[in-house]
Design an enzyme around this catalytic site. Structure first.
Site, PDB file in Angstrom:
ATOM      1  N   ASP A  86     -11.077   3.118   4.156  1.00 59.80           N
ATOM      2  CA  ASP A  86     -11.418   1.694   4.099  1.00 59.80           C
ATOM      3  C   ASP A  86     -12.931   1.489   3.974  1.00 59.80           C
ATOM      4  O   ASP A  86     -13.380   0.395   3.648  1.00 59.80           O
ATOM      5  CB  ASP A  86     -10.959   1.005   5.398  1.00 59.80           C
ATOM      6  CG  ASP A  86      -9.736   0.137   5.214  1.00 59.80           C
ATOM      7  OD1 ASP A  86      -9.531  -0.361   4.102  1.00 59.80           O
ATOM      8  OD2 ASP A  86      -9.012  -0.043   6.211  1.00 59.80           O
ATOM      9  N   LYS A 116       0.835  -1.207   0.000  1.00 60.21           N
ATOM     10  CA  LYS A 116       0.000   0.000   0.000  1.00 60.21           C
ATOM     11  C   LYS A 116       0.872   1.261   0.000  1.00 60.21           C
ATOM     12  O   LYS A 116       0.622   2.201  -0.744  1.00 60.21           O
ATOM     13  CB  LYS A 116      -0.954  -0.014   1.216  1.00 60.21           C
ATOM     14  CG  LYS A 116      -2.054  -1.052   1.076  1.00 60.21           C
ATOM     15  CD  LYS A 116      -2.893  -1.250   2.328  1.00 60.21           C
ATOM     16  CE  LYS A 116      -3.854  -2.424   2.087  1.00 60.21           C
ATOM     17  NZ  LYS A 116      -4.812  -2.664   3.167  1.00 60.21           N
ATOM     18  N   GLN A 137      -4.721  -1.512   9.618  1.00 56.86           N
ATOM     19  CA  GLN A 137      -4.744  -2.841   8.993  1.00 56.86           C
ATOM     20  C   GLN A 137      -5.368  -3.873   9.938  1.00 56.86           C
ATOM     21  O   GLN A 137      -5.035  -3.919  11.128  1.00 56.86           O
ATOM     22  CB  GLN A 137      -3.306  -3.246   8.607  1.00 56.86           C
ATOM     23  CG  GLN A 137      -3.197  -4.510   7.793  1.00 56.86           C
ATOM     24  CD  GLN A 137      -3.719  -4.375   6.354  1.00 56.86           C
ATOM     25  OE1 GLN A 137      -3.873  -3.271   5.837  1.00 56.86           O
ATOM     26  NE2 GLN A 137      -3.998  -5.488   5.722  1.00 56.86           N
TER      27      GLN A 137
END
Ligand code: L34
Length: 295
Positions: free
Chosen positions: A121, A54, A98
């Site tokens: 997200d 990422k 994460q």
């Protein structure tokens, strides 16, 4: 028939080229550099590799990215303090924590603490609610990537029988919901299967589009699919190690046998994974534009 391979790597590359142009324009015309922070707690090797990818992708697109790595025994309170710091940081438009988090941290408490305007997200209840209502919001990256893959590969979703296997908050629930909406990649008739589904194979055999998001290697076999099905394989399962210490990956679909019956299929690796990362970049650019009131 042997299936057409839907390359997530190729589609992701095309979207990244589009994003590069958008980022350059934001920087040159408006003096805004989109900013992303990734927060990783602990040392799970898969999570480490996803977060590294990422940050690398962000860098390649001209997105400012910060990578925070915290010890596995970090307290929930310390993590919440960090999230709050980035909520207030004007350079940062997107915050990603994460998952999975270590067991002693309540995931919901952390995800709910992220400012919904920075929730790239799409996991905050405000964004989940807006998604279900079909309002403008950050779409979760993996389902968003699946929609783009289907649309850009010319797979007809309108009126199609879609079967989703897996009811996670990250993939199964949102992709099932998005595909029944009136939208590009939507208008499908959706069945959501899970561990308590009776006769899973019978459901799967009805599918024009089958989306497997279970986390069980090679669970979907050729006898479970009909001729001509389009297959999206979301699973990224580590099933061993090469002698050189590299992970051997397998999807949730038995690729070799199923590809002989499918019309098209995503591979693992190189299918949904690269799309997930790319849609995170798209959401970050969108967050920066919204913050600057450009959209
Ligand atoms: N907060 N947590 C948060 N957001 C997410 O969107 C994720 N996810 C899932 C796990 N936790 C998360 C990811 O980023 C899964 N995921 C993810 C991202 C990228 C890839 C796979 C899963 C990926 O790039 N896969 C490569 C193989 C990479 C390898 O070699 O390990 C592929 O080609 O499929």
């Amino acid at each position: 028939m042997s299936a057409k391979i839907i390359s997530g790597t190729e589609v992701a590359k095309a979207i990244r080229e589009e994003l590069k142009v958008e980022v350059t324009e934001l920087v040159e015309k408006h003096g805004i550099t989109p900013g992303l922070v990734t927060i990783l707690v602990g040392e799970d090797p898969a999570s480490q590799s996803y977060v590294a990818a990422k940050n690398k992708t962000a860098h390649a697109l001209g997105i400012h990215s910060e990578q925070v790595t915290l010890a596995a025994d970090t307290t929930e309170a310390d993590l919440l303090t960090l999230v709050d710091k980035y909520n207030k940081d004007a350079k940062i438009h997107g915050i990603l924590v994460q998952l999975p988090l270590p067991k002693h941290i309540n995931e919901a408490n952390v995800l709910y603490a992220i400012n919904p305007d920075k929730d790239v997200d799409g996991f905050h209840p405000v964004n989940v609610g807006k998604m279900v209502l079909g309002e403008q919001c950050f779409l979760p990256c993996t389902p968003h990537g699946i929609l783009e893959l289907l649309v850009r590969s010319g797979v007809q979703t309108s009126g199609a029988e879609v079967v989703v296997i897996g009811r996670s908050n990250i993939v199964g629930k949102p992709i099932a919901n998005l595909m029944l909406q009136k939208r590009a990649g939507g208008n499908a008739t959706v069945t959501l299967c899970h561990t308590r589904t009776k006769d899973m194979a019978a459901h799967c055999r009805r599918a024009d589009i089958l989306i497997a998001a279970v986390g069980v290697p090679k669970m979907v076999t050729a006898d479970m699919v009909k001729e001509g099905v389009a297959i999206i394989d979301v699973g990224v399962n580590r099933i061993g190690m090469t002698e050189a210490g590299k992970a051997i990956l397998a999807g949730d679909v038995d690729f070799e046998s199923v590809k002989e019956k499918a019309s098209c299929i995503t591979p693992v690796p190189g299918g949904v994974g690269p799309m997930t990362i790319t849609m995170l970049m798209k959401n970050t650019v969108q967050a920066a534009k919204i913050a600057a009131k450009l959209i």
